[in-house]
Write a protein that holds these residues in place. Structure first.
Motif, PDB file in Angstrom:
ATOM      1  N   GLU A  83      -4.001   8.220  15.835  1.00  0.00           N
ATOM      2  CA  GLU A  83      -4.520   8.237  14.351  1.00  0.00           C
ATOM      3  C   GLU A  83      -5.268   6.719  14.157  1.00  0.00           C
ATOM      4  O   GLU A  83      -6.277   6.776  13.497  1.00  0.00           O
ATOM      5  CB  GLU A  83      -3.306   8.105  13.538  1.00  0.00           C
ATOM      6  N   LEU A  84      -4.802   5.650  14.607  1.00  0.00           N
ATOM      7  CA  LEU A  84      -5.462   4.276  14.480  1.00  0.00           C
ATOM      8  C   LEU A  84      -6.827   4.140  15.241  1.00  0.00           C
ATOM      9  O   LEU A  84      -7.904   3.773  14.751  1.00  0.00           O
ATOM     10  CB  LEU A  84      -4.587   3.389  15.105  1.00  0.00           C
ATOM     11  N   LEU A  85      -7.019   4.742  16.042  1.00  0.00           N
ATOM     12  CA  LEU A  85      -8.193   5.127  16.968  1.00  0.00           C
ATOM     13  C   LEU A  85      -9.378   6.059  16.382  1.00  0.00           C
ATOM     14  O   LEU A  85     -10.487   5.622  16.180  1.00  0.00           O
ATOM     15  CB  LEU A  85      -8.021   5.601  18.342  1.00  0.00           C
ATOM     16  N   SER A  86      -9.017   7.232  15.852  1.00  0.00           N
ATOM     17  CA  SER A  86      -9.917   8.188  15.395  1.00  0.00           C
ATOM     18  C   SER A  86      -9.744   8.742  14.123  1.00  0.00           C
ATOM     19  O   SER A  86     -10.664   9.450  13.535  1.00  0.00           O
ATOM     20  CB  SER A  86      -9.702   9.354  16.283  1.00  0.00           C
ATOM     21  N   THR A  87      -8.675   8.452  13.147  1.00  0.00           N
ATOM     22  CA  THR A  87      -8.629   9.061  11.717  1.00  0.00           C
ATOM     23  C   THR A  87      -9.638   8.445  10.645  1.00  0.00           C
ATOM     24  O   THR A  87      -9.547   7.243  10.380  1.00  0.00           O
ATOM     25  CB  THR A  87      -7.439   9.005  10.973  1.00  0.00           C
ATOM     26  N   ALA A  88     -10.256   9.435  10.464  1.00  0.00           N
ATOM     27  CA  ALA A  88     -11.323   8.922   9.220  1.00  0.00           C
ATOM     28  C   ALA A  88     -11.742  10.148   8.491  1.00  0.00           C
ATOM     29  O   ALA A  88     -12.765  10.907   8.708  1.00  0.00           O
ATOM     30  CB  ALA A  88     -12.908   8.419  10.115  1.00  0.00           C
ATOM     31  N   PRO A  89     -11.151  10.381   7.428  1.00  0.00           N
ATOM     32  CA  PRO A  89     -11.099  11.491   6.396  1.00  0.00           C
ATOM     33  C   PRO A  89     -12.186  11.531   5.790  1.00  0.00           C
ATOM     34  O   PRO A  89     -12.885  10.477   5.347  1.00  0.00           O
ATOM     35  CB  PRO A  89      -9.754  11.264   5.755  1.00  0.00           C
ATOM     36  N   LYS A  90     -12.702  12.470   5.349  1.00  0.00           N
ATOM     37  CA  LYS A  90     -13.778  12.905   4.405  1.00  0.00           C
ATOM     38  C   LYS A  90     -13.366  13.286   2.996  1.00  0.00           C
ATOM     39  O   LYS A  90     -14.213  13.233   1.968  1.00  0.00           O
ATOM     40  CB  LYS A  90     -14.705  14.159   5.062  1.00  0.00           C
ATOM     41  N   ALA A  91     -12.191  14.016   3.104  1.00  0.00           N
ATOM     42  CA  ALA A  91     -11.741  14.372   1.711  1.00  0.00           C
ATOM     43  C   ALA A  91     -11.128  13.338   0.723  1.00  0.00           C
ATOM     44  O   ALA A  91     -10.485  12.506   1.118  1.00  0.00           O
ATOM     45  CB  ALA A  91     -10.602  15.424   1.948  1.00  0.00           C
ATOM     46  N   HIS A  92     -11.623  13.593  -0.582  1.00  0.00           N
ATOM     47  CA  HIS A  92     -11.354  12.831  -1.670  1.00  0.00           C
ATOM     48  C   HIS A  92      -9.822  12.663  -1.847  1.00  0.00           C
ATOM     49  O   HIS A  92      -9.339  11.466  -1.950  1.00  0.00           O
ATOM     50  CB  HIS A  92     -11.893  13.012  -2.878  1.00  0.00           C
ATOM     51  N   SER A  93      -9.168  13.805  -1.495  1.00  0.00           N
ATOM     52  CA  SER A  93      -7.786  13.841  -1.744  1.00  0.00           C
ATOM     53  C   SER A  93      -6.894  12.950  -0.684  1.00  0.00           C
ATOM     54  O   SER A  93      -5.682  12.782  -0.796  1.00  0.00           O
ATOM     55  CB  SER A  93      -7.286  15.402  -1.618  1.00  0.00           C
ATOM     56  N   GLU A  94      -7.794  12.421   0.442  1.00  0.00           N
ATOM     57  CA  GLU A  94      -6.836  11.982   1.481  1.00  0.00           C
ATOM     58  C   GLU A  94      -6.731  10.466   1.125  1.00  0.00           C
ATOM     59  O   GLU A  94      -6.124   9.816   1.959  1.00  0.00           O
ATOM     60  CB  GLU A  94      -7.834  12.115   2.613  1.00  0.00           C
ATOM     61  N   TYR A  95      -7.567   9.850   0.100  1.00  0.00           N
ATOM     62  CA  TYR A  95      -7.609   8.491  -0.185  1.00  0.00           C
ATOM     63  C   TYR A  95      -6.721   8.243  -1.250  1.00  0.00           C
ATOM     64  O   TYR A  95      -6.703   8.931  -2.292  1.00  0.00           O
ATOM     65  CB  TYR A  95      -8.892   8.274  -0.336  1.00  0.00           C
ATOM     66  N   GLU A  96      -5.751   7.235  -1.027  1.00  0.00           N
ATOM     67  CA  GLU A  96      -4.695   6.824  -2.217  1.00  0.00           C
ATOM     68  C   GLU A  96      -5.090   5.614  -2.944  1.00  0.00           C
ATOM     69  O   GLU A  96      -4.924   5.499  -4.207  1.00  0.00           O
ATOM     70  CB  GLU A  96      -3.524   6.299  -1.305  1.00  0.00           C
ATOM     71  N   TYR A  97      -6.089   4.728  -2.672  1.00  0.00           N
ATOM     72  CA  TYR A  97      -6.488   3.694  -3.271  1.00  0.00           C
ATOM     73  C   TYR A  97      -7.891   3.426  -3.296  1.00  0.00           C
ATOM     74  O   TYR A  97      -8.495   3.803  -2.540  1.00  0.00           O
ATOM     75  CB  TYR A  97      -5.764   2.250  -2.677  1.00  0.00           C
ATOM     76  N   TRP A  98      -8.378   2.926  -4.659  1.00  0.00           N
ATOM     77  CA  TRP A  98      -9.799   2.967  -4.945  1.00  0.00           C
ATOM     78  C   TRP A  98     -10.123   1.792  -5.586  1.00  0.00           C
ATOM     79  O   TRP A  98      -9.597   0.935  -6.336  1.00  0.00           O
ATOM     80  CB  TRP A  98      -9.951   4.256  -6.043  1.00  0.00           C
ATOM     81  N   GLY A  99     -11.289   1.350  -5.206  1.00  0.00           N
ATOM     82  CA  GLY A  99     -11.785   0.298  -5.925  1.00  0.00           C
ATOM     83  C   GLY A  99     -12.385   0.686  -7.343  1.00  0.00           C
ATOM     84  O   GLY A  99     -12.419   1.807  -7.758  1.00  0.00           O
ATOM     85  N   GLN A 100     -12.912  -0.450  -8.112  1.00  0.00           N
ATOM     86  CA  GLN A 100     -13.396   0.023  -9.544  1.00  0.00           C
ATOM     87  C   GLN A 100     -15.023   0.275  -9.455  1.00  0.00           C
ATOM     88  O   GLN A 100     -15.435   0.932 -10.495  1.00  0.00           O
ATOM     89  CB  GLN A 100     -13.501  -1.404 -10.295  1.00  0.00           C
ATOM     90  N   GLY A 101     -15.463   0.144  -8.352  1.00  0.00           N
ATOM     91  CA  GLY A 101     -16.998   0.840  -8.297  1.00  0.00           C
ATOM     92  C   GLY A 101     -17.859  -0.330  -8.203  1.00  0.00           C
ATOM     93  O   GLY A 101     -18.037  -1.296  -9.108  1.00  0.00           O
ATOM     94  N   ALA A 102     -18.937   0.009  -7.639  1.00  0.00           N
ATOM     95  CA  ALA A 102     -20.330  -1.119  -7.911  1.00  0.00           C
ATOM     96  C   ALA A 102     -21.478  -0.153  -7.945  1.00  0.00           C
ATOM     97  O   ALA A 102     -21.884   0.637  -7.166  1.00  0.00           O
ATOM     98  CB  ALA A 102     -20.394  -1.812  -6.337  1.00  0.00           C
ATOM     99  N   GLN A 103     -22.431  -0.540  -9.166  1.00  0.00           N
ATOM    100  CA  GLN A 103     -23.438   0.216  -9.238  1.00  0.00           C
ATOM    101  C   GLN A 103     -24.646  -0.229  -8.531  1.00  0.00           C
ATOM    102  O   GLN A 103     -24.953  -1.352  -8.354  1.00  0.00           O
ATOM    103  CB  GLN A 103     -23.789  -0.101 -10.797  1.00  0.00           C
ATOM    104  N   VAL A 104     -25.574   1.013  -8.035  1.00  0.00           N
ATOM    105  CA  VAL A 104     -26.505   0.712  -7.294  1.00  0.00           C
ATOM    106  C   VAL A 104     -27.699   1.734  -7.976  1.00  0.00           C
ATOM    107  O   VAL A 104     -27.696   2.825  -7.572  1.00  0.00           O
ATOM    108  CB  VAL A 104     -26.365   1.205  -5.662  1.00  0.00           C
ATOM    109  N   PRO A 105     -28.230   1.046  -8.613  1.00  0.00           N
ATOM    110  CA  PRO A 105     -29.578   1.706  -9.221  1.00  0.00           C
ATOM    111  C   PRO A 105     -30.689   1.589  -8.557  1.00  0.00           C
ATOM    112  O   PRO A 105     -31.210   0.366  -8.049  1.00  0.00           O
ATOM    113  CB  PRO A 105     -29.904   1.204 -10.627  1.00  0.00           C
ATOM    114  N   VAL A 106     -31.365   2.712  -7.805  1.00  0.00           N
ATOM    115  CA  VAL A 106     -32.567   2.563  -7.107  1.00  0.00           C
ATOM    116  C   VAL A 106     -33.947   2.895  -7.883  1.00  0.00           C
ATOM    117  O   VAL A 106     -33.938   3.867  -8.713  1.00  0.00           O
ATOM    118  CB  VAL A 106     -32.501   3.337  -5.969  1.00  0.00           C
ATOM    119  N   SER A 107     -34.930   1.873  -7.884  1.00  0.00           N
ATOM    120  CA  SER A 107     -36.005   2.014  -8.639  1.00  0.00           C
ATOM    121  C   SER A 107     -37.185   2.456  -7.825  1.00  0.00           C
ATOM    122  O   SER A 107     -37.192   1.984  -6.733  1.00  0.00           O
ATOM    123  CB  SER A 107     -36.253   0.949  -9.628  1.00  0.00           C
ATOM    124  N   THR A 108     -38.383   2.704  -8.412  1.00  0.00           N
ATOM    125  CA  THR A 108     -39.677   3.256  -7.828  1.00  0.00           C
ATOM    126  C   THR A 108     -40.473   1.977  -7.792  1.00  0.00           C
ATOM    127  O   THR A 108     -40.180   0.890  -8.230  1.00  0.00           O
ATOM    128  CB  THR A 108     -40.372   4.207  -8.517  1.00  0.00           C
TER     129      THR A 108
END
Length: 132
Positions: free
Chosen positions: A107-132
């Motif tokens: 598990e320590l070597l290879s576990t890297a989940p894609k599913a949202h439901s596999e994650y228990e703790y979340w940050g508050q988010g960082a905004q990244v606006p991309v402009s032309t």
């Protein structure tokens, strides 16, 4: 329970690069698979990238593969997302997330989940606006 704090977000021009960081306060950071997700305007939250606790396995969504790189520094409790060649579709709030603590060597070597439901703790988010 750990706390996750993202930094490094901000306005960026299309074609340029940006690196997001996520500081985790949990002392067992090195045993948690970590991931990045994003939520664009009017869209659902989507998977971007994940990395195993050891850092040896990385997975990416098709939309960012080849442009984004996830990495971690376990000794500093830091997670990164290097984003290159940004385009307008990358505009989103980016969230770092921690999955449950892993215990076996496999598990320590290879576990890297894609599913949202596999994650228990979340940050508050960082905004990244991309402009032309």
């Amino acid at each position: 329970q750990g706390r996750l704090v993202e930094s490094g977000g901000g306005l960026v021009q299309a074609g340029n690069s940006l690196t997001l960081s996520c500081k985790v306060s949990d002392r067992s950071f090195s045993s948690h698979p970590m991931g990045w997700f994003r939520q664009g305007p009017g869209k659902e939250r989507e998977f971007v990238a994940a990395i195993s606790p050891s850092g040896l396995r990385e997975i990416y969504s098709d939309s960012v593969k080849g442009r984004f790189t996830i990495s971690r520094e376990n000794i500093k409790n830091l997670l990164y997302l290097q984003m290159n060649n940004l385009n307008l579709e990358d505009t989103a709030v980016y969230f770092c997330a921690a999955s449950r603590s892993m215990t076996t060597i496999t598990e320590l070597l290879s576990t890297a989940p894609k599913a949202h439901s596999e994650y228990e703790y979340w940050g508050q988010g960082a905004q990244v606006p991309v402009s032309t």
